[in-house]
Structure formats: structure tokens, C-alpha cells
Design a protein around this motif. Structure first.
Motif, PDB file in Angstrom:
ATOM      1  N   LEU A 189     -25.972  -2.596 -13.603  1.00 12.68           N
ATOM      2  CA  LEU A 189     -25.404  -1.713 -12.572  1.00 12.68           C
ATOM      3  C   LEU A 189     -25.140  -0.308 -13.084  1.00 12.68           C
ATOM      4  O   LEU A 189     -25.131   0.651 -12.319  1.00 12.68           O
ATOM      5  N   TRP A 190     -24.880  -0.221 -14.373  1.00 10.60           N
ATOM      6  CA  TRP A 190     -24.537   1.104 -14.930  1.00 10.60           C
ATOM      7  C   TRP A 190     -24.648   1.025 -16.434  1.00 10.60           C
ATOM      8  O   TRP A 190     -24.417  -0.018 -17.032  1.00 10.60           O
ATOM      9  N   SER A 244     -13.919  -2.393  -4.850  1.00 11.50           N
ATOM     10  CA  SER A 244     -14.250  -1.642  -6.058  1.00 11.50           C
ATOM     11  C   SER A 244     -13.983  -2.466  -7.304  1.00 11.50           C
ATOM     12  O   SER A 244     -13.184  -3.412  -7.276  1.00 11.50           O
ATOM     13  N   LEU A 293     -16.701   1.271  -9.917  1.00  8.83           N
ATOM     14  CA  LEU A 293     -17.902   0.982  -9.118  1.00  8.83           C
ATOM     15  C   LEU A 293     -17.472   0.825  -7.667  1.00  8.83           C
ATOM     16  O   LEU A 293     -16.574   0.035  -7.360  1.00  8.83           O
ATOM     17  N   GLU A 316     -18.406  -0.840  -4.489  1.00 10.24           N
ATOM     18  CA  GLU A 316     -19.308  -1.938  -4.116  1.00 10.24           C
ATOM     19  C   GLU A 316     -20.083  -1.638  -2.839  1.00 10.24           C
ATOM     20  O   GLU A 316     -21.096  -2.269  -2.556  1.00 10.24           O
ATOM     21  N   VAL A 350     -21.131   4.841  -9.112  1.00 11.17           N
ATOM     22  CA  VAL A 350     -20.194   4.708 -10.226  1.00 11.17           C
ATOM     23  C   VAL A 350     -19.647   6.088 -10.565  1.00 11.17           C
ATOM     24  O   VAL A 350     -20.403   7.060 -10.632  1.00 11.17           O
ATOM     25  N   TYR A 403     -19.051 -10.060 -12.784  1.00 13.81           N
ATOM     26  CA  TYR A 403     -19.200  -8.734 -13.390  1.00 13.81           C
ATOM     27  C   TYR A 403     -18.989  -8.865 -14.891  1.00 13.81           C
ATOM     28  O   TYR A 403     -18.005  -9.491 -15.332  1.00 13.81           O
TER      29      TYR A 403
END
Ligand code: MG
Length: 304
Positions: free
Chosen positions: A25-26, A43, A57, A59, A64, A283
Motif C-alpha cells: 500500500l505504501w 483510516s 492511510l 481507506e 497516504v 495490515y
């Protein structure tokens, strides 16, 4: 394409979705840690400790951004029963809370007249108490905080009553207590010990402590031994399985301690939490990046 996970025990298969994939994701952190999902804000927050910032983040659109910087070298986060963010601060060597008015307030920084080492990870109990670990990683060097000599003789797990301010050392038999969480019924407390960083002979384990009628942990025992690294942060799902960071993987343990499966991750995993409206998205903060994978399990507790 093969599944992005390894099944060691059939109990793991039904916790996973065969065609789900690991999402990156990042990336761009230095050592990312302490994820917490905020249901009402859709978030996720997490720490990028050496960069002294908290990331967020969204959602809804996947964006981000920086949530707080500088932040006092946050590490672990959780939410209390009122949805307030609780943070472990390496820099301030304290536990703080982000109140609904948007102001961070310190909850505890000392044991008697001695400063805490550097609170690392934190969970909230349904009785309102806040439990945290206090190893020295935030004062061992200037990388993740401010280097300093410990004032306390040991690294312990504490229970804080934020109403009265009463602080009690509840687990005192560890070298470097690190991650922690409760079982779904809060009758068990799991704590990892990463003391091997300071004593090569020390076993990297998660220990489990029964919570007695007085609300305090009883005699602990080894729950799991790391197969090839350390356990840092971890969380329970609603069935009591323990999803643990371990080297370049998330290792999952059944409540009986059996290692039932693993999810390989491209970087060293520091911590994880369940998120999403159904708490079925895992996550994972790992070294420089944030990863996620949908699973067929749900995080325990209202925050996951
Ligand atoms: Mg940790």
C-alpha cells in the motif's frame, strides 16, 4: 499463481482466501511500526519511527499522508474504549493519548521518580486500563529516539489506570518485553520477549499469562518460539488465533500454540493489526512499507 501463504496445519486454510493477494500500500519509511485502525475515521495510523512521524492511510481513496510530525518518536498505538488514540512515545518516554479535542496529553512517564525506558507497544483492556511494554529500544541509540541510560533496573509490562493514574508492573520476568495482546475473552495476556537483541542466548518467544480473578497476570509459560527471528507485534483474531510478526513473515498460531501457517512478506515484519469495516483486512507494517491482505478471520475486540 500460487497462494501467497504457507499452510502448516489444515486449520490455517480456512482462515485464508486462496485468491487474495498481498498488497503493497505504501513504501518510503525507515522502520514502520505500531499500526492502529480507526473504524470511525476509516483510516489506519502507523509509526515511521526513525523519521519521527505518524502516517495515515485513508481507506476510502487509498491515499497516504503524514498525520503527525514530529511526534516524539511514536512506536505502538491502540484505541481506548472511547476511540481515542493511545501512543507509546520513545522520545518523551511516555504513554500519551490523543483526546477528542485534538490535543495529545501524557498519561504516564515515570515509575515513582524514575523515567520509563521507552514504551514500545500498548493495548487497552475493556475495564479501561492500558497495558504497555517498556523495553529500551527507544533509548539504546539516537535512531529511534534519544539515547540515554535507563533509569529503571528492568524492562517490564505495566498496567495503567488512566483515571487514577495508578501504575502497576504486572509482568516482570522478561528481558525486553515487546508486543502484547489479550485473548478475545481477556483471560490471557500474550507478551513477546525480544531480549535476544541484548543477550544472544535469550530465546525469542511469546509467553502467555493467565489473568487471575484479581485482574493480574499469573505464572507465565512459553506459548511459541520464533522459528527464525523475533516476534515483535501481534494480534488475536476472534477465534483466539495469534497473528504474529516474525522475521520476513506473519506467523499464525492456534490457541494451543501450534504454528498453523505463515504469510511471507518481502520485508522484515514489525507489527500488524486487523482493519477494514469488518476487521478482516490484515495490515502489516514491515521495515519500510505498509502491506495488507484480506483474510477469512476477524480481529478480536471492537477495534480489531
Ligand atoms: Mg514492538
Amino acid at each position: 499463481m500460487s497462494a501467497p501463504f504457507i499452510v502448516h496445519d489444515p486449520r490455517f486454510s480456512r482462515l485464508m482466501i486462496g485468491h487474495a493477494r498481498l498488497d503493497t500500500l505504501w513504501t518510503g519509511g525507515r522502520w514502520v511500526e505500531g499500526p492502529v485502525y480507526m473504524p470511525a475515521a476509516k483510516s489506519l495510523l502507523w509509526s515511521d519511527i526513525p523519521n519521527d512521524r505518524v502516517m495515515r492511510l485513508d481507506e476510502c481513496d487509498g491515499s497516504v499522508g503524514v498525520f503527525e510530525a514530529p511526534c516524539g518518536f511514536h512506536n505502538g498505538h491502540t484505541l481506548d474504549a472511547q476511540g481515542r488514540v493511545i501512543a507509546c512515545e520513545h522520545g518523551g518516554r511516555q504513554i500519551s493519548r490523543l483526546d477528542h479535542d485534538g490535543v495529545w496529553r501524557a498519561l504516564v512517564s515515570h515509575v515513582g521518580d524514575k523515567r520509563l525506558n521507552s514504551p514500545n507497544d500498548v493495548v487497552a483492556h475493556s475495564d479501561g486500563s492500558i497495558w504497555f511494554t517498556d523495553p529500551t529500544y527507544g533509548i539504546d541509540s539516537h535512531y529511534e529516539g534519544h539515547q540515554a541510560t535507563p533509569e529503571l533496573a528492568s524492562c517490564d509490562v505495566y498496567r495503567l489506570d488512566p483515571e487514577s493514574g495508578a501504575l502497576t508492573a504486572v509482568v516482570t520476568d522478561m528481558l525486553r518485553p515487546n508486543g502484547l495482546c489479550f485473548s478475545p475473552d481477556e483471560r490471557l495476556l500474550y507478551v513477546s520477549d525480544t531480549g535476544k537483541t541484548h543477550d544472544e542466548s535469550h530465546d525469542p518467544v511469546i509467553r502467555v499469562y493467565p489473568i487471575g480473578a484479581d485482574g493480574r497476570p499469573g505464572e507465565g509459560r512459553t506459548f511459541a518460539r520464533s522459528p527464525n527471528g523475533f516476534f515483535d507485534g501481534f494480534r488475536c483474531d476472534r477465534e483466539g488465533n495469534v497473528w504474529a510478526s516474525n522475521a520476513n513473515a506473519v506467523c499464525v498460531y492456534a490457541p494451543d500454540g501450534t504454528h498453523i501457517g505463515s504469510i511471507p512478506i518481502p520485508e522484515m515484519v514489525a507489527n500488524l493489526c486487523f482493519g477494514g469495516p469488518r476487521r478482516n483486512r490484515l495490515y502489516i507494517t514491515a521495515q519500510t512499507s505498509l502491506y495488507a491482505i484480506y483474510v477469512n478471520a476477524h480481529g478480536a475486540g471492537w477495534t480489531g
